[in-house]
Scaffold this active site. Structure first.
Site, PDB file in Angstrom:
ATOM      1  N   GLU A 243       0.773  -1.276  -0.009  1.00 46.22           N
ATOM      2  CA  GLU A 243      -0.071   0.171  -0.008  1.00 46.22           C
ATOM      3  C   GLU A 243       0.781   1.310  -0.012  1.00 46.22           C
ATOM      4  OE1 GLU A 243      -2.076   2.777   0.237  1.00 46.22           O
ATOM      5  OE2 GLU A 243      -3.413   1.691   1.032  1.00 46.22           O
TER       6      GLU A 243
ATOM      7  N   ALA B   2       0.630   4.103   1.109  1.00 46.54           N
ATOM      8  CA  ALA B   2       0.637   5.116   2.326  1.00 46.54           C
ATOM      9  C   ALA B   2       1.692   4.455   3.428  1.00 46.54           C
ATOM     10  CB  ALA B   2      -0.687   5.167   2.548  1.00 46.54           C
ATOM     11  N   SER B   3       1.955   3.218   3.181  1.00 45.10           N
ATOM     12  CA  SER B   3       2.707   2.482   4.181  1.00 45.10           C
ATOM     13  C   SER B   3       4.077   2.348   4.129  1.00 45.10           C
ATOM     14  CB  SER B   3       2.594   0.816   3.888  1.00 45.10           C
ATOM     15  OG  SER B   3       3.292   0.206   4.786  1.00 45.10           O
ATOM     16  N   THR B   4       4.537   2.973   5.457  1.00 42.97           N
ATOM     17  CA  THR B   4       5.978   3.571   5.483  1.00 42.97           C
ATOM     18  C   THR B   4       6.829   2.046   5.492  1.00 42.97           C
ATOM     19  OG1 THR B   4       5.614   3.168   8.030  1.00 42.97           O
ATOM     20  CG2 THR B   4       5.821   5.410   6.984  1.00 42.97           C
TER      21      THR B   4
END
Length: 202
Positions: free
Chosen positions: A10, A12-14
């Site tokens: 994803e 948005a996932s760090t």
């Protein structure tokens, strides 16, 4: 036949950033192929009653995550900068990644998006940022943007997210193997690759 893992990520996932920047080199050393599969965590979080990232819901966890990513990135020699807005809206980027797959450039484009988000701290929902990512991946931005609005692309992203939910995925990155085994987190990448090799048919 070469063993394969599916890389569920994803934008948005760090922690997906950490995996995206090393997965192909790591998998090549293990002689395992990688199937890049973008999905959306938003619907999964909502099914658990969350309206945002757990890193925002639990501030102490969020502070730890930023420090943890910073340490890990530094140890791997890659930059890290948290974007001003977190989590980012990765919908357009995810659709573009699926569109880029038709040109064999989904991995290159996805790495470019992750670098924009977490190496430079840019807003990956911004069209100009995404245009730069497409160009850096050798793609024609206008063509990819048109393709990304096609109903087939939208349906594929929806299907990816539904499949992730059906598999029990609750976070990113996750890795799955053909026998249905699931691994969650950047720190489980090597374990997933080992599993895929040992369980490969033949």
């Amino acid at each position: 036949m070469k063993p394969t893992i599916v890389f569920w990520y994803e934008f948005a996932s760090t922690y997906s950033y950490l995996s995206a920047m090393r997965i192909e080199e790591t998998a090549a050393r293990a002689d395992v192929a990688v199937d890049w599969k973008p999905f959306l965590l938003g619907p999964i979080f909502k099914s658990q009653g969350w309206e945002t990232s757990p890193f925002n819901i639990y501030p102490a966890k969020g502070r730890y995550m930023v420090r943890d990513i910073g340490r890990t990135a530094a140890s791997r020699g890659i930059p890290f900068q948290m974007p001003a807005s977190f989590p980012a809206n990765g919908l357009k980027a995810a659709r573009l990644a699926i569109a880029a797959r038709s040109q064999g450039a989904d991995a290159a484009f996805s790495r470019a998006v992750f670098a924009a988000a977490f190496a430079k701290g840019l807003d990956i929902s911004d069209d100009a940022v995404l245009t730069d990512c497409l160009t850096s991946a050798g793609l024609e931005a206008d063509d990819m943007r048109r393709l990304s609005t096609d109903m087939a692309v939208k349906s594929e992203l929806r299907a990816n997210t539904e499949e992730a939910q059906a598999l029990g995925i609750f976070g990113a990155p996750s890795f799955s193997t053909p026998d249905g085994e699931m691994f969650w987190g950047d720190d489980r990448l090597d374990q997933a690759l080992t599993w895929a090799r040992k369980r490969a048919p033949g």
